[in-house]
Design a protein around this motif. Structure first.
Motif, PDB file in Angstrom:
ATOM      1  N   ALA A 110       7.136  10.957   3.179  1.00  0.00           N
ATOM      2  CA  ALA A 110       7.230   9.939   4.192  1.00  0.00           C
ATOM      3  C   ALA A 110       5.081   9.838   4.991  1.00  0.00           C
ATOM      4  O   ALA A 110       5.541   9.405   5.473  1.00  0.00           O
ATOM      5  CB  ALA A 110       7.572  10.396   4.927  1.00  0.00           C
ATOM      6  N   GLY A 111       4.906  10.449   4.494  1.00  0.00           N
ATOM      7  CA  GLY A 111       3.225  10.260   4.801  1.00  0.00           C
ATOM      8  C   GLY A 111       2.888  11.346   5.791  1.00  0.00           C
ATOM      9  O   GLY A 111       3.824  11.622   5.982  1.00  0.00           O
ATOM     10  N   ASP A 112       2.822  10.188   7.365  1.00  0.00           N
ATOM     11  CA  ASP A 112       2.908  10.702   8.692  1.00  0.00           C
ATOM     12  C   ASP A 112       3.760  11.106   9.435  1.00  0.00           C
ATOM     13  O   ASP A 112       3.663  10.994  10.562  1.00  0.00           O
ATOM     14  CB  ASP A 112       1.568  10.072   8.893  1.00  0.00           C
ATOM     15  CG  ASP A 112       0.487  10.755   8.142  1.00  0.00           C
ATOM     16  OD1 ASP A 112       0.208  11.671   7.650  1.00  0.00           O
ATOM     17  OD2 ASP A 112      -0.960  10.156   8.081  1.00  0.00           O
ATOM     18  N   CYS A 131       0.921  -1.097   0.223  1.00  0.00           N
ATOM     19  CA  CYS A 131       0.386   0.812  -0.180  1.00  0.00           C
ATOM     20  C   CYS A 131       1.007   1.317  -0.072  1.00  0.00           C
ATOM     21  O   CYS A 131       0.584   2.660   0.261  1.00  0.00           O
ATOM     22  CB  CYS A 131      -1.530  -0.124   1.165  1.00  0.00           C
ATOM     23  SG  CYS A 131      -0.274   0.738   2.587  1.00  0.00           S
ATOM     24  N   GLU A 132       2.510   1.257   0.271  1.00  0.00           N
ATOM     25  CA  GLU A 132       2.895   2.415   0.520  1.00  0.00           C
ATOM     26  C   GLU A 132       3.280   2.825   1.152  1.00  0.00           C
ATOM     27  O   GLU A 132       3.664   4.034   1.292  1.00  0.00           O
ATOM     28  CB  GLU A 132       2.880   3.134  -1.193  1.00  0.00           C
ATOM     29  CG  GLU A 132       3.258   2.262  -2.800  1.00  0.00           C
ATOM     30  CD  GLU A 132       3.067   3.013  -4.208  1.00  0.00           C
ATOM     31  OE1 GLU A 132       3.053   4.522  -3.915  1.00  0.00           O
ATOM     32  OE2 GLU A 132       3.508   2.183  -5.166  1.00  0.00           O
ATOM     33  N   ARG A 186       4.934  -7.427   3.886  1.00  0.00           N
ATOM     34  CA  ARG A 186       5.735  -6.859   2.710  1.00  0.00           C
ATOM     35  C   ARG A 186       6.152  -5.062   3.374  1.00  0.00           C
ATOM     36  O   ARG A 186       5.534  -4.747   2.357  1.00  0.00           O
ATOM     37  CB  ARG A 186       5.050  -7.038   1.833  1.00  0.00           C
ATOM     38  CG  ARG A 186       4.872  -8.299   1.160  1.00  0.00           C
ATOM     39  CD  ARG A 186       3.616  -8.695   0.243  1.00  0.00           C
ATOM     40  NE  ARG A 186       4.229  -8.004  -1.411  1.00  0.00           N
ATOM     41  CZ  ARG A 186       5.052  -7.933  -2.315  1.00  0.00           C
ATOM     42  NH1 ARG A 186       5.322  -8.500  -1.340  1.00  0.00           N
ATOM     43  NH2 ARG A 186       4.893  -6.871  -2.844  1.00  0.00           N
ATOM     44  N   LEU A 187       7.033  -5.140   3.792  1.00  0.00           N
ATOM     45  CA  LEU A 187       7.728  -3.919   4.132  1.00  0.00           C
ATOM     46  C   LEU A 187       9.923  -4.250   3.965  1.00  0.00           C
ATOM     47  O   LEU A 187      10.204  -4.893   4.155  1.00  0.00           O
ATOM     48  CB  LEU A 187       7.682  -3.206   5.752  1.00  0.00           C
ATOM     49  CG  LEU A 187       6.388  -3.641   6.345  1.00  0.00           C
ATOM     50  CD1 LEU A 187       6.408  -3.395   7.720  1.00  0.00           C
ATOM     51  CD2 LEU A 187       5.542  -2.518   5.515  1.00  0.00           C
ATOM     52  N   GLU A 188       9.721  -2.515   3.632  1.00  0.00           N
ATOM     53  CA  GLU A 188      11.468  -2.955   3.184  1.00  0.00           C
ATOM     54  C   GLU A 188      12.213  -1.423   3.247  1.00  0.00           C
ATOM     55  O   GLU A 188      11.248  -0.739   2.940  1.00  0.00           O
ATOM     56  CB  GLU A 188      11.520  -3.403   2.114  1.00  0.00           C
ATOM     57  CG  GLU A 188      10.936  -2.929   0.303  1.00  0.00           C
ATOM     58  CD  GLU A 188      11.569  -2.887  -0.780  1.00  0.00           C
ATOM     59  OE1 GLU A 188      11.585  -2.447  -1.840  1.00  0.00           O
ATOM     60  OE2 GLU A 188      11.550  -4.193  -0.625  1.00  0.00           O
ATOM     61  N   ALA A 219      -1.474   0.114   7.915  1.00  0.00           N
ATOM     62  CA  ALA A 219      -2.596   0.370   7.469  1.00  0.00           C
ATOM     63  C   ALA A 219      -3.280  -0.690   6.916  1.00  0.00           C
ATOM     64  O   ALA A 219      -4.428  -0.573   6.218  1.00  0.00           O
ATOM     65  CB  ALA A 219      -2.085   1.240   6.406  1.00  0.00           C
ATOM     66  N   CYS A 220      -2.433  -1.400   6.207  1.00  0.00           N
ATOM     67  CA  CYS A 220      -3.086  -2.696   5.170  1.00  0.00           C
ATOM     68  C   CYS A 220      -2.915  -4.546   6.137  1.00  0.00           C
ATOM     69  O   CYS A 220      -3.163  -5.460   5.363  1.00  0.00           O
ATOM     70  CB  CYS A 220      -1.927  -2.859   4.028  1.00  0.00           C
ATOM     71  SG  CYS A 220      -1.070  -3.409   3.448  1.00  0.00           S
TER      72      CYS A 220
END
Length: 179
Positions: A137-139, A79-80, A97-99, A92-93
Motif C-alpha cells: 500500500a505504498g507509504d 496514479c494508483e 477518482r478514488l475508490e 499525489a495527483c
C-alpha cells in the motif's frame, strides 16, 4: 485512531523498579510496569469498549469494510497511489477518482509504544499502540493496536496481520503477530 493527550503527574510509588524488556536492551530502554497490571494478551482479554470514529461519506467504507474480514484503503484510479486517511482527493495527483481497494492486510511494526496509563476505569493495561506499515500500500501507515500476545513480545520489524474487532457497525482494524 486519535489518542487522548493528557497532562498527569507521575506517581512513582505505584510503579515497580525498572525491568528490562529483553536481554538485548540496555538500562536506558527499561520498561516499568504498574504493580497491578498483567501482560496484555489481546483478543483473549476483555478490552474496554473503544471510542468509535465519526463516520463520514469519505471514511465509512474503511470502518465498515472489515465485515468481510478484508482491509480496504482508498486508491487513486489515475496514479494508483493509496490515500489514507480517507480523503476526497488524491494527494499525489489531485484526482478525485478514488475508490476503495482490498489490500493484503499484512504489514510490519514500524514503531510502537506500550501504554500503562489507565485512561478509563474499564481499560485493560498494558496495551500496545503501534504504527503498522501496510504491505503493498505504498507509504500507508496505520496507527492501531497489536493484540494477541503479551505487550513485552512486540518488537519493531514484527510481521503482523489484520484482525477486526466489531463494535456496533464499526470494524476496528487491529493487528496480531504472524507466527
Amino acid at each position: 485512531m486519535v489518542m487522548p493527550v493528557a497532562r498527569h503527574r507521575h506517581h512513582h510509588r505505584d510503579v515497580d523498579p525498572p525491568e528490562l524488556a529483553s536481554g538485548e536492551r540496555g538500562p536506558q530502554h527499561a520498561q516499568r510496569r504498574p504493580n497491578n497490571s498483567a501482560p496484555a494478551t489481546g483478543r483473549d482479554r476483555s478490552m474496554a469498549k473503544r471510542v468509535l470514529p465519526r463516520l463520514t461519506v469519505d471514511n465509512r467504507f474503511f470502518w465498515e469494510s472489515g465485515a468481510d474480514g478484508k482491509l480496504r484503503l482508498l486508491q487513486c484510479r489515475d496514479c494508483e497511489t493509496f490515500v489514507h486517511p480517507p480523503y476526497p482527493v488524491c494527494h499525489a495527483c489531485l484526482s478525485d477518482r478514488l475508490e476503495p481497494q482490498v489490500v493484503v492486510g499484512t504489514g510490519t511494526v514500524d514503531t510502537y509504544t506500550v501504554n500503562y496509563q489507565k485512561w478509563r476505569p474499564d481499560l485493560d493495561v498494558p496495551y500496545v499502540i503501534a504504527r503498522i506499515a501496510i504491505d503493498g500500500a505504498g507509504d500507508v501507515i496505520l496507527t492501531s493496536n497489536v493484540v494477541g500476545c503479551p505487550a513485552e513480545e512486540v518488537r519493531i520489524g514484527d510481521k503482523v496481520r489484520v484482525v477486526f474487532e466489531r463494535q456496533d457497525d464499526v470494524y476496528l482494524p487491529l493487528f496480531e503477530k504472524v507466527a
